[in-house]
Scaffold this motif. Structure first.
Motif, PDB file in Angstrom:
ATOM      1  N   ILE A   1       0.858  -1.183   0.000  1.00  0.00           N
ATOM      2  CA  ILE A   1       0.000   0.000   0.000  1.00  0.00           C
ATOM      3  C   ILE A   1       0.893   1.232   0.000  1.00  0.00           C
ATOM      4  N   GLU A   2       0.809   1.959  -1.073  1.00  0.00           N
ATOM      5  CA  GLU A   2       1.672   3.126  -1.229  1.00  0.00           C
ATOM      6  C   GLU A   2       1.050   4.385  -0.632  1.00  0.00           C
ATOM      7  N   ASP A   3      -0.265   4.505  -0.777  1.00  0.00           N
ATOM      8  CA  ASP A   3      -0.916   5.701  -0.261  1.00  0.00           C
ATOM      9  C   ASP A   3      -2.374   5.397   0.053  1.00  0.00           C
ATOM     10  N   ILE A   4      -2.875   6.046   1.096  1.00  0.00           N
ATOM     11  CA  ILE A   4      -4.287   5.925   1.489  1.00  0.00           C
ATOM     12  C   ILE A   4      -4.878   7.320   1.550  1.00  0.00           C
ATOM     13  N   PHE A   5      -5.946   7.544   0.814  1.00  0.00           N
ATOM     14  CA  PHE A   5      -6.626   8.835   0.829  1.00  0.00           C
ATOM     15  C   PHE A   5      -8.090   8.601   1.164  1.00  0.00           C
ATOM     16  N   ALA A   6      -8.602   9.351   2.103  1.00  0.00           N
ATOM     17  CA  ALA A   6     -10.009   9.245   2.471  1.00  0.00           C
ATOM     18  C   ALA A   6     -10.567  10.636   2.711  1.00  0.00           C
ATOM     19  N   LEU A   7     -11.819  10.831   2.318  1.00  0.00           N
ATOM     20  CA  LEU A   7     -12.453  12.132   2.435  1.00  0.00           C
ATOM     21  C   LEU A   7     -13.955  11.948   2.657  1.00  0.00           C
ATOM     22  N   ALA A   8     -14.496  12.611   3.694  1.00  0.00           N
ATOM     23  CA  ALA A   8     -15.944  12.581   3.924  1.00  0.00           C
ATOM     24  C   ALA A   8     -16.585  13.583   2.980  1.00  0.00           C
ATOM     25  N   THR A   9     -17.205  13.087   1.939  1.00  0.00           N
ATOM     26  CA  THR A   9     -17.829  13.984   0.959  1.00  0.00           C
ATOM     27  C   THR A   9     -19.130  14.590   1.489  1.00  0.00           C
ATOM     28  N   ASP A  10     -19.781  13.885   2.411  1.00  0.00           N
ATOM     29  CA  ASP A  10     -20.924  14.437   3.142  1.00  0.00           C
ATOM     30  C   ASP A  10     -21.056  13.654   4.441  1.00  0.00           C
ATOM     31  N   CYS A  11     -22.124  13.874   5.174  1.00  0.00           N
ATOM     32  CA  CYS A  11     -22.251  13.258   6.494  1.00  0.00           C
ATOM     33  C   CYS A  11     -22.489  11.754   6.443  1.00  0.00           C
ATOM     34  N   ARG A  12     -22.788  11.216   5.271  1.00  0.00           N
ATOM     35  CA  ARG A  12     -23.089   9.790   5.176  1.00  0.00           C
ATOM     36  C   ARG A  12     -22.199   9.061   4.166  1.00  0.00           C
ATOM     37  N   THR A  13     -21.234   9.740   3.593  1.00  0.00           N
ATOM     38  CA  THR A  13     -20.458   9.136   2.513  1.00  0.00           C
ATOM     39  C   THR A  13     -18.972   9.439   2.683  1.00  0.00           C
ATOM     40  N   VAL A  14     -18.169   8.396   2.436  1.00  0.00           N
ATOM     41  CA  VAL A  14     -16.704   8.537   2.487  1.00  0.00           C
ATOM     42  C   VAL A  14     -16.142   8.130   1.126  1.00  0.00           C
ATOM     43  N   PHE A  15     -15.328   8.990   0.571  1.00  0.00           N
ATOM     44  CA  PHE A  15     -14.595   8.627  -0.648  1.00  0.00           C
ATOM     45  C   PHE A  15     -13.199   8.180  -0.248  1.00  0.00           C
ATOM     46  N   LYS A  16     -12.786   7.019  -0.782  1.00  0.00           N
ATOM     47  CA  LYS A  16     -11.450   6.494  -0.490  1.00  0.00           C
ATOM     48  C   LYS A  16     -10.748   6.159  -1.796  1.00  0.00           C
ATOM     49  N   ASN A  17      -9.440   6.310  -1.774  1.00  0.00           N
ATOM     50  CA  ASN A  17      -8.620   5.889  -2.916  1.00  0.00           C
ATOM     51  C   ASN A  17      -7.328   5.286  -2.371  1.00  0.00           C
ATOM     52  N   ILE A  18      -7.116   4.024  -2.705  1.00  0.00           N
ATOM     53  CA  ILE A  18      -5.922   3.294  -2.241  1.00  0.00           C
ATOM     54  C   ILE A  18      -4.989   3.101  -3.426  1.00  0.00           C
ATOM     55  N   THR A  19      -3.750   3.516  -3.260  1.00  0.00           N
ATOM     56  CA  THR A  19      -2.729   3.314  -4.296  1.00  0.00           C
ATOM     57  C   THR A  19      -1.888   2.106  -3.913  1.00  0.00           C
ATOM     58  N   LEU A  20      -1.850   1.121  -4.823  1.00  0.00           N
ATOM     59  CA  LEU A  20      -1.125  -0.130  -4.572  1.00  0.00           C
ATOM     60  C   LEU A  20       0.077  -0.250  -5.492  1.00  0.00           C
ATOM     61  N   PHE A  21       1.162  -0.724  -4.940  1.00  0.00           N
ATOM     62  CA  PHE A  21       2.343  -1.084  -5.718  1.00  0.00           C
ATOM     63  C   PHE A  21       2.432  -2.600  -5.710  1.00  0.00           C
ATOM     64  N   LEU A  22       2.344  -3.208  -6.893  1.00  0.00           N
ATOM     65  CA  LEU A  22       2.346  -4.670  -7.023  1.00  0.00           C
ATOM     66  C   LEU A  22       3.683  -5.122  -7.586  1.00  0.00           C
ATOM     67  N   LEU A  23       4.290  -6.071  -6.914  1.00  0.00           N
ATOM     68  CA  LEU A  23       5.609  -6.572  -7.312  1.00  0.00           C
ATOM     69  C   LEU A  23       5.573  -8.088  -7.393  1.00  0.00           C
ATOM     70  N   ALA A  24       6.053  -8.616  -8.515  1.00  0.00           N
ATOM     71  CA  ALA A  24       6.105 -10.071  -8.705  1.00  0.00           C
ATOM     72  C   ALA A  24       7.546 -10.497  -8.936  1.00  0.00           C
ATOM     73  N   LYS A  25       7.924 -11.589  -8.306  1.00  0.00           N
ATOM     74  CA  LYS A  25       9.259 -12.160  -8.512  1.00  0.00           C
ATOM     75  C   LYS A  25       9.112 -13.656  -8.802  1.00  0.00           C
ATOM     76  N   PRO A  26       9.948 -14.186  -9.684  1.00  0.00           N
ATOM     77  CA  PRO A  26       9.905 -15.636  -9.901  1.00  0.00           C
ATOM     78  C   PRO A  26      10.099 -16.376  -8.586  1.00  0.00           C
ATOM     79  N   SER A  27       9.366 -17.443  -8.419  1.00  0.00           N
ATOM     80  CA  SER A  27       9.400 -18.169  -7.140  1.00  0.00           C
ATOM     81  C   SER A  27      10.802 -18.653  -6.809  1.00  0.00           C
ATOM     82  N   ALA A  28      11.634 -18.836  -7.831  1.00  0.00           N
ATOM     83  CA  ALA A  28      13.004 -19.329  -7.583  1.00  0.00           C
ATOM     84  C   ALA A  28      13.843 -18.328  -6.830  1.00  0.00           C
TER      85      ALA A  28
END
Length: 380
Positions: free
Chosen positions: A350-377
């Protein structure tokens, strides 16, 4: 009390982010450069059972990889030919000259001597021997032509390796035809010897002449075998002559022929202060599925990646004009096949977490993910 919108999502306390400075990617190892970055936006409504939002307090996020699947995708590549090395040209010239040194003149003389034996009857076996001799002389002429053509290619400046192999194969094919013609000649000579064996004087003379002919043919056959062995050794020495390298597609993306499809889940908890007189603290839990993909490094079955290969820049241009590429040697008769059996370890940071209450009943969230794959060897 009034609803207060948290307009400063960046100042919100968040838990679950990873310090990406700790992720080390060795750029010298292409097998480790398999990564991607995605954003997962979401509108989160507050459940009806919970109070309105006065202010967001904290956000907890945990990323979990559920599965990863390697699939095949289209890719674009360009093929190149390489020049023959000085060592290869020298070896090829020696092998071709072995074939060119074969002399069938004694065999022709020996057959003519058989045909000139006095009182030799005019029987079909004589005609067959004459026809077999024509076959031998024709095959020998073809071999001479193939040798001459091969030497022209070998003497040319900056000879392409594949042309050298083609020339060697042409000489080998001509040698095979001559060997077959000599076998037919020996069969015809033995048939004639058997046909006249009962004729006094003529039978023994033909038999002696045929034995001499067979001895000469055996000598030439051994010389031809030595030439073929030398040619095959040179072809093995030359090995791969054709290379390919990946190129961008029409969109400018350089695909590798493989795509790692990733499915995961974001487990989240939002903590907020309720819009109530007691200002009690509440939390909302939810899970958000996500999908992404990584274009891993290129890998092909049975092929080894090579760097700094000198190849001919344009197959239709000057063979002395070369460039340096990174790619794979392969046999054009067997197109490359991507390796879909390799296993990868995939980590989501998880690179970044952003959250914002757009009104009294709603939350906007945006999660930035960094995905890394390596050969199992090499997973560690």
């Amino acid at each position: 009390m009034s609803c207060h919108r948290n307009s400063q999502g960046c100042s919100l306390k968040s838990f679950g982010t990873y310090d990406l400075s700790r992720v080390v990617l060795d750029g010298r190892d292409r097998t480790q450069l398999n990564w991607s970055e995605i954003s997962v936006p979401e509108i989160l409504p507050i459940p009806a059972q919970k109070p309105d939002i006065e202010q967001l307090d904290q956000v907890y996020v945990d990323a979990k990889i559920n599965c990863a699947k390697l699939i095949e995708t289209p890719y674009a590549y360009k093929t190149y030919e390489r020049q023959a090395t000085a060592l290869e040209l020298t070896a090829a010239t020696g092998a071709v000259n072995l074939a060119g040194a074969v002399d069938i003149t004694p065999i022709v003389d020996a057959v003519n001597a058989i045909l000139a034996i006095p009182l030799l009857p005019a029987i079909p076996q004589v005609t067959a021997l004459q026809a077999a001799l024509v076959g031998v002389t024709t095959a020998a002429a073809n071999l001479t032509t193939a040798v001459a053509d091969a030497l022209l290619i070998l003497d040319a400046p900056c000879a392409a390796a594949y042309l050298v192999v083609e020339a060697l194969n042409a000489v080998r094919a001509a040698v095979a035809l001559l060997q077959a013609a000599l076998d037919a000649l020996v069969a015809a000579a033995n048939a004639l010897s058997a046909a006249v064996a009962a004729i006094p004087v003529v039978g023994p003379a033909v038999a002696a002449a045929v034995n001499a002919l067979i001895a000469l043919v055996d000598g030439v056959a051994q010389a031809l075998l030595d030439a073929v062995t030398a040619i095959l050794d040179v072809i093995t020495l030359i090995g791969a002559t054709t290379y390919f390298t990946l190129i961008p597609n029409e969109e400018g993306t350089c695909l590798s022929g493989r795509k790692l499809i990733i499915e995961g889940t974001l487990k989240q908890k939002v903590v907020y202060t309720g819009l109530v007189p007691s200002q009690s603290v509440h939390s909302v839990h939810n899970e958000v599925p996500f999908t992404a993909y990584i274009i891993p490094y290129a890998k092909f079955e049975g092929l080894d990646y090579q760097e700094n290969i000198t190849v001919i820049a344009d197959p239709e241009g000057d063979p002395c004009d070369t460039i340096v590429i990174n790619g794979w040697a392969y046999d054009p008769a067997n197109p490359p096949v991507v390796d879909l059996c390799e296993e990868f370890c995939v980590n989501a940071y998880i690179e970044d977490i952003f959250a914002l209450a757009t009104d009294c009943r709603t939350v906007f969230k945006n999660i930035t993910l960094f995905l890394l794959a390596k050969p199992s060897a090499i997973c560690g």
